[in-house]
Design an enzyme around this catalytic site. Structure first.
Site: not given
Ligand code: SF4
Length: 218
Positions: A27, A33, A48, A51-53, A119, A212
């Site tokens: 990865f 973003c 958005c 988000c979990d990242t 992705e 995961h």
């Molecule tokens: S989930 Fe996270 S990385 Fe994906 S578009 Fe939304 S803010 Fe961006």
């Protein structure tokens, strides 16, 4: 213009979700973003907001600024196991990888034998040459990339219904239960059952579970 690639982290794991679930992959998580700054104080107002990242900065393991495509490709390769068996896959993720992934990097990754998956949130056109394009549309963010291999929809979303996407040109349609644990909401089971019910009634859609998280790996 020479691209400097900003990468949050690089790691070896299994693809936890979608059509390639279970596939060992490197990865490469790109920083940044276009739909959220990544800062909690901006989450509520972001396009958005589930988000979990963590994709902010370049301070993760294997992360950094890479001044050439081949340096980044070599860095990705260094995470691949010694075994010569099996296809080598790299998953370009983020953040939004298409802010940075260009044809030069695609060529560099292919040269050293990687198949390349991406992705993306679909708001930017993907460059040519990718081996697997997975688009995950986000509410209120118009899609530019309307074809590819997999369309993975987080479900439910207030403004995005599965039926709005099923006419698009994708091979696989995956429905993934919304995980709100990072926002303090614990309705995971409710979303899981809603997604399951939807798939049972609309078999075009496959249920995508985030294995995961079950395994407790990244
Ligand atoms: S989930 Fe996270 S990385 Fe994906 S578009 Fe939304 S803010 Fe961006």
């Amino acid at each position: 213009m020479t691209m400097v690639y900003s990468v949050k982290e690089i790691f070896l794991s299994i693809q936890g979700e979608g059509a390639h679930t279970g596939r060992v992959s490197v990865f490469v998580r790109f920083s940044g973003c276009n739909l959220w700054s990544g800062r909690e104080r901006d989450r509520a107002g972001a396009v958005c907001n589930f988000c979990d990242t963590d994709f902010v900065g370049t301070d993760g393991r294997g992360g950094g600024q890479f001044t050439t495509a081949s340096a980044l490709a070599e860095a990705a390769l260094s995470f691949w196991p010694q075994s010569t068996e099996g296809e080598k896959w790299v998953i370009c993720t983020g953040g939004e990888p298409l802010l940075q992934l260009d044809t030069e990097l695609i060529s560099a990754l292919h040269r050293i034998g990687f198949k390349i998956a991406v992705e993306t949130n679909g708001t930017l056109k993907a460059p040519d040459g990718l081996d697997w394009i997975c688009v995950s549309p986000k509410a209120d963010a118009p899609l530019q990339q309307t074809c590819g291999h997999e369309l993975k929809l987080v479900y439910p979303q207030r403004a995005n219904r599965p039926e709005d996407f099923e006419h698009l040109d994708f091979d696989v349609f995956s429905l993934q239960p919304l995980d709100e644990t990072q926002t303090g909401n614990t309705k995971g089971d409710v979303h899981m059952h809603a997604a399951l019910e939807y798939c049972l009634a609309h078999p075009k859609w496959r249920l995508s579970l985030q294995t995961h998280k079950v395994l407790g790996v990244r």
